[in-house]
Design an enzyme around this catalytic site. Structure first.
Site, mmCIF file in Angstrom:
data_model
loop_
_atom_site.group_PDB
_atom_site.id
_atom_site.type_symbol
_atom_site.label_atom_id
_atom_site.label_comp_id
_atom_site.label_asym_id
_atom_site.label_seq_id
_atom_site.Cartn_x
_atom_site.Cartn_y
_atom_site.Cartn_z
ATOM 1 N N GLY A 44 22.359 101.156 -5.633
ATOM 2 C CA GLY A 44 22.126 102.031 -4.493
ATOM 3 C C GLY A 44 23.363 102.837 -4.160
ATOM 4 N N GLY A 45 24.154 103.134 -5.179
ATOM 5 C CA GLY A 45 25.469 103.732 -4.981
ATOM 6 C C GLY A 45 25.462 105.158 -4.489
ATOM 7 C CG ASP A 64 12.383 98.946 -10.202
ATOM 8 O OD1 ASP A 64 12.804 98.309 -9.208
ATOM 9 O OD2 ASP A 64 11.178 99.062 -10.466
ATOM 10 C CB SER A 70 21.618 93.781 7.874
ATOM 11 O OG SER A 70 21.292 94.284 9.164
ATOM 12 C CE1 TYR A 113 17.668 96.308 6.009
ATOM 13 C CE2 TYR A 113 18.299 95.392 8.134
ATOM 14 C CZ TYR A 113 18.620 96.089 6.988
ATOM 15 O OH TYR A 113 19.907 96.549 6.805
ATOM 16 C CB ALA A 121 12.894 87.692 6.723
ATOM 17 C CB ALA A 122 15.136 90.646 2.944
ATOM 18 C CE LYS A 123 19.822 94.306 3.827
ATOM 19 N NZ LYS A 123 20.525 94.693 2.574
#
Length: 264
Positions: free
Chosen positions: A18-19, A69, A148, A171, A173-175
């Site tokens: 994601g650079g 991906d 995050s 979001y 939960a993933a972080k």
């Protein structure tokens, strides 16, 4: 060693997933300014190329660009093979890539939930799993996971205007998973000399959001002790710390760059 030497990344090879994105651009700028060869990975092919040209012009940086991906194991394997063939090793991995849809708890679909977890959490696992062998070939391997503030605190529901600006339940939960995975990896990869830390930004709304909803941005600003939202350049100091020898006795940590948001 003096501080300048500790933060010198000359000769290091760094990959940022994601650079070419909003936060990823500042991360890449930091690594380039400190002397690293910066490998920019993104779903897009064009945006990394434009950023690479600018990093070369502004910092004299060597760069590489890759389409990947991170939810697709074969795509991550192909990326790893290319880096190995071109550089033989990797010194720094920054797991930064993210994408997802705005949702409330009521509006989020099962498909959106699964997609967000797949990108935000599984993508970090996929890249780390496949790329780790390249890191073991480095004299000073480092992983930095971009988490995050919402990985360790909950969003205040009163601040958000419906679905358009909502923070989806997937979001945070993933972080939160990224923060715990960081600690796990710091423990289990320490035998191979790999340091692993996380960086938790907040709040860093996109420029488009800043232009669309001034009242929302003001609420975000008021929530932070420092009285403003974050700018991507605010991450540069922490990135320089975590990616360099300046943090050589740090691992398993989550550094918060949130303007004091989580203090109260």
């Amino acid at each position: 060693m003096n501080l300048k030497d500790l933060q010198n990344l000359t000769g290091k090879v760094a990959l940022v997933t994601g650079g070419a994105g909003y936060l990823g651009t500042s991360i890449c700028e930091t690594l380039a300014e400190l002397g690293a060869t910066v490998l920019i990975a993104s779903r897009s092919e064009e945006k990394p190329k434009l950023l690479a040209q600018r990093l070369k012009a502004e910092y004299g940086a060597d760069t590489g660009t890759y389409a990947v991906d991170i939810t697709n194991i074969d795509s991550v394997k192909a990326l790893t093979s290319k880096i190995e063939a071109e550089y033989g090793r990797l010194d720094i991995l920054v797991n930064n890539a993210w994408s997802g849809n705005k949702n409330t708890f009521e509006s989020i679909s099962y498909e959106d939930w699964k997609y967000d977890i797949d990108v935000c959490l599984n993508g970090v696992f996929n890249c780390t799993k496949e790329i780790k062998p390249l890191l073991t070939k480095s004299d000073d391997p480092v992983i930095v996971n971009i988490a995050s503030m919402y990985g360790h605190i909950a969003p205040d529901y009163r601040m958000y205007d419906g679905k358009r600006y909502a923070n989806p339940p997937s979001y945070g939960a993933a972080k939160a998973g990224v923060i715990q995975l960081t600690k796990y990896l710091a423990s289990f990869l320490s035998e191979e000399g790999i340091r692993v830390n996380a960086l938790s930004p907040g709040a860093f709304p996109f420029k488009s959001t800043q232009g669309e909803n001034a009242a929302f941005i003001q609420r975000l600003s008021d929530k932070a002790i420092l009285g403003r939202i974050g700018d991507p350049d605010d991450l540069k100091g922490a990135v320089a710390l975590l990616c360099s020898q300046a943090s050589r006795f740090m691992t398993g940590q989550n550094i918060c760059v949130d303007g004091g948001w989580a203090v109260w």
